[in-house]
Write a protein that holds these residues in place. Structure first.
Motif, PDB file in Angstrom:
ATOM      1  N   MET A   1       0.945  -1.172   0.080  1.00 20.11           N
ATOM      2  CA  MET A   1      -0.058   0.088   0.043  1.00 20.11           C
ATOM      3  C   MET A   1       1.006   1.397   0.036  1.00 20.11           C
ATOM      4  O   MET A   1       1.696   1.388   0.866  1.00 20.11           O
ATOM      5  N   GLU A   2       0.654   2.136  -0.980  1.00 20.09           N
ATOM      6  CA  GLU A   2       1.341   3.423  -0.889  1.00 20.09           C
ATOM      7  C   GLU A   2       1.250   4.028   0.446  1.00 20.09           C
ATOM      8  O   GLU A   2       0.195   4.130   0.930  1.00 20.09           O
ATOM      9  N   GLY A   3       2.293   4.608   0.865  1.00 21.36           N
ATOM     10  CA  GLY A   3       2.438   5.510   2.121  1.00 21.36           C
ATOM     11  C   GLY A   3       2.690   4.553   3.182  1.00 21.36           C
ATOM     12  O   GLY A   3       3.176   4.961   4.313  1.00 21.36           O
ATOM     13  N   SER A   4       2.618   3.171   3.279  1.00 17.58           N
ATOM     14  CA  SER A   4       2.801   2.309   4.315  1.00 17.58           C
ATOM     15  C   SER A   4       4.344   2.270   4.535  1.00 17.58           C
ATOM     16  O   SER A   4       5.118   2.411   3.571  1.00 17.58           O
ATOM     17  N   GLU A   5       4.639   1.863   5.614  1.00  8.40           N
ATOM     18  CA  GLU A   5       6.206   1.770   5.827  1.00  8.40           C
ATOM     19  C   GLU A   5       6.623   0.292   5.804  1.00  8.40           C
ATOM     20  O   GLU A   5       6.011  -0.627   6.433  1.00  8.40           O
ATOM     21  N   LEU A   6       7.794   0.199   5.485  1.00  8.32           N
ATOM     22  CA  LEU A   6       8.513  -1.250   5.401  1.00  8.32           C
ATOM     23  C   LEU A   6       9.950  -1.089   6.252  1.00  8.32           C
ATOM     24  O   LEU A   6      10.438  -0.119   5.921  1.00  8.32           O
ATOM     25  N   CYS A   7      10.095  -2.254   6.799  1.00  9.55           N
ATOM     26  CA  CYS A   7      11.593  -2.161   7.180  1.00  9.55           C
ATOM     27  C   CYS A   7      12.348  -2.968   6.257  1.00  9.55           C
ATOM     28  O   CYS A   7      12.007  -3.938   5.671  1.00  9.55           O
ATOM     29  N   ILE A   8      13.479  -2.234   6.136  1.00 10.39           N
ATOM     30  CA  ILE A   8      14.581  -2.950   5.167  1.00 10.39           C
ATOM     31  C   ILE A   8      15.837  -3.099   5.629  1.00 10.39           C
ATOM     32  O   ILE A   8      16.291  -2.209   6.387  1.00 10.39           O
ATOM     33  N   MET A   9      16.314  -4.256   5.374  1.00 16.62           N
ATOM     34  CA  MET A   9      17.586  -4.588   6.006  1.00 16.62           C
ATOM     35  C   MET A   9      18.548  -4.744   4.798  1.00 16.62           C
ATOM     36  O   MET A   9      19.080  -6.098   4.487  1.00 16.62           O
ATOM     37  N   PRO A  10      19.241  -3.878   4.261  1.00 11.13           N
ATOM     38  CA  PRO A  10      20.040  -3.797   3.319  1.00 11.13           C
ATOM     39  C   PRO A  10      21.330  -4.361   3.821  1.00 11.13           C
ATOM     40  O   PRO A  10      21.744  -4.390   5.066  1.00 11.13           O
ATOM     41  N   PRO A  11      22.107  -5.315   2.917  1.00 11.76           N
ATOM     42  CA  PRO A  11      23.446  -5.676   3.622  1.00 11.76           C
ATOM     43  C   PRO A  11      24.644  -4.560   3.828  1.00 11.76           C
ATOM     44  O   PRO A  11      24.368  -3.685   3.075  1.00 11.76           O
ATOM     45  N   VAL A  12      25.381  -5.065   4.722  1.00  9.22           N
ATOM     46  CA  VAL A  12      26.578  -4.184   4.918  1.00  9.22           C
ATOM     47  C   VAL A  12      27.810  -4.744   4.324  1.00  9.22           C
ATOM     48  O   VAL A  12      28.952  -4.115   4.229  1.00  9.22           O
ATOM     49  N   CYS A  13      27.697  -6.088   4.153  1.00 14.51           N
ATOM     50  CA  CYS A  13      29.030  -6.556   3.259  1.00 14.51           C
ATOM     51  C   CYS A  13      28.384  -7.215   1.943  1.00 14.51           C
ATOM     52  O   CYS A  13      27.289  -7.277   1.956  1.00 14.51           O
ATOM     53  N   GLY A  14      29.351  -7.306   1.242  1.00  8.93           N
ATOM     54  CA  GLY A  14      28.984  -7.823  -0.206  1.00  8.93           C
ATOM     55  C   GLY A  14      28.457  -6.814  -0.987  1.00  8.93           C
ATOM     56  O   GLY A  14      27.879  -7.380  -2.131  1.00  8.93           O
ATOM     57  N   VAL A  15      28.657  -5.572  -0.808  1.00  4.57           N
ATOM     58  CA  VAL A  15      28.032  -4.467  -1.885  1.00  4.57           C
ATOM     59  C   VAL A  15      29.153  -3.632  -1.938  1.00  4.57           C
ATOM     60  O   VAL A  15      29.604  -3.060  -0.893  1.00  4.57           O
ATOM     61  N   GLU A  16      29.377  -2.943  -3.141  1.00  6.64           N
ATOM     62  CA  GLU A  16      30.409  -2.016  -3.274  1.00  6.64           C
ATOM     63  C   GLU A  16      29.598  -0.641  -4.132  1.00  6.64           C
ATOM     64  O   GLU A  16      28.891  -1.025  -5.134  1.00  6.64           O
ATOM     65  N   CYS A  17      29.895   0.326  -3.453  1.00  3.88           N
ATOM     66  CA  CYS A  17      29.229   1.679  -4.067  1.00  3.88           C
ATOM     67  C   CYS A  17      30.437   2.574  -4.609  1.00  3.88           C
ATOM     68  O   CYS A  17      31.293   2.621  -3.852  1.00  3.88           O
ATOM     69  N   VAL A  18      30.168   2.990  -5.459  1.00  8.40           N
ATOM     70  CA  VAL A  18      31.045   4.144  -6.072  1.00  8.40           C
ATOM     71  C   VAL A  18      30.399   5.310  -5.848  1.00  8.40           C
ATOM     72  O   VAL A  18      29.324   5.489  -6.206  1.00  8.40           O
ATOM     73  N   HIS A  19      30.921   6.286  -5.143  1.00  5.31           N
ATOM     74  CA  HIS A  19      30.397   7.843  -4.802  1.00  5.31           C
ATOM     75  C   HIS A  19      28.898   7.585  -3.993  1.00  5.31           C
ATOM     76  O   HIS A  19      28.273   8.582  -4.108  1.00  5.31           O
ATOM     77  N   GLY A  20      28.987   6.557  -3.541  1.00  4.26           N
ATOM     78  CA  GLY A  20      27.649   6.265  -2.725  1.00  4.26           C
ATOM     79  C   GLY A  20      26.325   6.004  -3.655  1.00  4.26           C
ATOM     80  O   GLY A  20      25.274   6.023  -3.015  1.00  4.26           O
ATOM     81  N   LEU A  21      26.544   6.025  -4.994  1.00  2.00           N
ATOM     82  CA  LEU A  21      25.175   5.986  -5.671  1.00  2.00           C
ATOM     83  C   LEU A  21      25.208   4.772  -6.737  1.00  2.00           C
ATOM     84  O   LEU A  21      24.029   4.068  -6.635  1.00  2.00           O
ATOM     85  N   ASP A  22      26.143   4.549  -7.340  1.00  2.00           N
ATOM     86  CA  ASP A  22      26.137   3.202  -8.384  1.00  2.00           C
ATOM     87  C   ASP A  22      26.733   2.171  -7.504  1.00  2.00           C
ATOM     88  O   ASP A  22      28.026   1.627  -7.348  1.00  2.00           O
ATOM     89  N   CYS A  23      25.814   1.218  -6.989  1.00  2.00           N
ATOM     90  CA  CYS A  23      26.071   0.249  -6.059  1.00  2.00           C
ATOM     91  C   CYS A  23      25.783  -1.318  -6.860  1.00  2.00           C
ATOM     92  O   CYS A  23      24.826  -1.083  -7.680  1.00  2.00           O
ATOM     93  N   HIS A  24      26.621  -2.310  -6.185  1.00  2.00           N
ATOM     94  CA  HIS A  24      26.367  -3.482  -7.198  1.00  2.00           C
ATOM     95  C   HIS A  24      27.020  -4.635  -6.029  1.00  2.00           C
ATOM     96  O   HIS A  24      27.708  -4.148  -5.319  1.00  2.00           O
ATOM     97  N   PRO A  25      26.318  -5.711  -6.023  1.00  2.00           N
ATOM     98  CA  PRO A  25      26.940  -6.807  -5.253  1.00  2.00           C
ATOM     99  C   PRO A  25      28.365  -7.247  -5.732  1.00  2.00           C
ATOM    100  O   PRO A  25      28.647  -7.168  -6.767  1.00  2.00           O
ATOM    101  N   VAL A  26      28.913  -7.590  -4.633  1.00  2.00           N
ATOM    102  CA  VAL A  26      30.510  -7.901  -4.823  1.00  2.00           C
ATOM    103  C   VAL A  26      30.354  -9.561  -4.591  1.00  2.00           C
ATOM    104  O   VAL A  26      29.833 -10.021  -3.772  1.00  2.00           O
ATOM    105  N   PRO A  27      30.887 -10.303  -5.810  1.00  2.00           N
ATOM    106  CA  PRO A  27      30.927 -11.624  -5.594  1.00  2.00           C
ATOM    107  C   PRO A  27      31.883 -12.241  -4.404  1.00  2.00           C
ATOM    108  O   PRO A  27      32.679 -11.693  -3.928  1.00  2.00           O
TER     109      PRO A  27
END
Length: 168
Positions: free
Chosen positions: A142-168
């Protein structure tokens, strides 16, 4: 729940009520909790009710909890919890009642669906459902509802905080 006597106020006894919600009770819909009080010398009593909202993305530690034990309940690792709670000094010992952040709150926008959010936040639809029990039973977000999201802290690489992708 625990009901503990605090002391006398005039001729009435004051009590403290403590309740730790169980995992899975997180919801956007508040719970209604009612108490009935009765004086031992009287036949009638009073009923008082209150609304309690169990906040998503937070967990209240109990005696003996550690970040490792809580992380296991959330199917993540202790490092995820440690980075989400920078003020915690000792991840191996948490005082009873310590509130931990377990993820970040995300407000559902028009057009969002679980697979899209899972891809955006490098998680899975099943993980989003696991930390959002009210969503698990819903047919759509439902639009406007809240979700808890648990993004990973390991296994992801970001360039300048925007262009992120999983690291194998």
């Amino acid at each position: 729940p625990q009901l503990e006597p605090v002391g006398m106020i005039g001729d009435e006894m004051e009590y403290s009520f403590r309740w730790w919600p169980a995992r899975g009770q997180e919801s956007s819909i508040p719970y209604r909790i009612c108490f009935q009080t009765r004086h031992p010398d009287l036949e009638t009593g009073r009923v008082a009710c209150l609304s309690v909202k169990v906040q998503k993305c937070q967990f209240c530690a109990r005696e003996g909890d550690s970040m490792t034990s809580i992380a296991a309940d959330f199917n993540t690792d202790w490092l995820h919890l440690y980075t989400a709670n920078p003020t915690i000094l000792n991840p191996d010992h948490l005082p009873s009642g310590q509130v931990l952040n377990t993820g970040v709150l995300y407000e559902v926008r028009e057009g969002d669906y679980l697979e899209l959010l899972a891809e955006r936040f490098f998680t899975s639809p099943d993980m989003i459902r696991a930390v959002n029990p009210d969503v698990a039973a819903a047919a759509h977000l439902m639009e406007g509802s809240e979700l808890c999201i648990m993004p990973p802290v390991c296994g992801v690489e970001c360039v300048h905080g925007l262009d992120c992708h999983p690291v194998p």
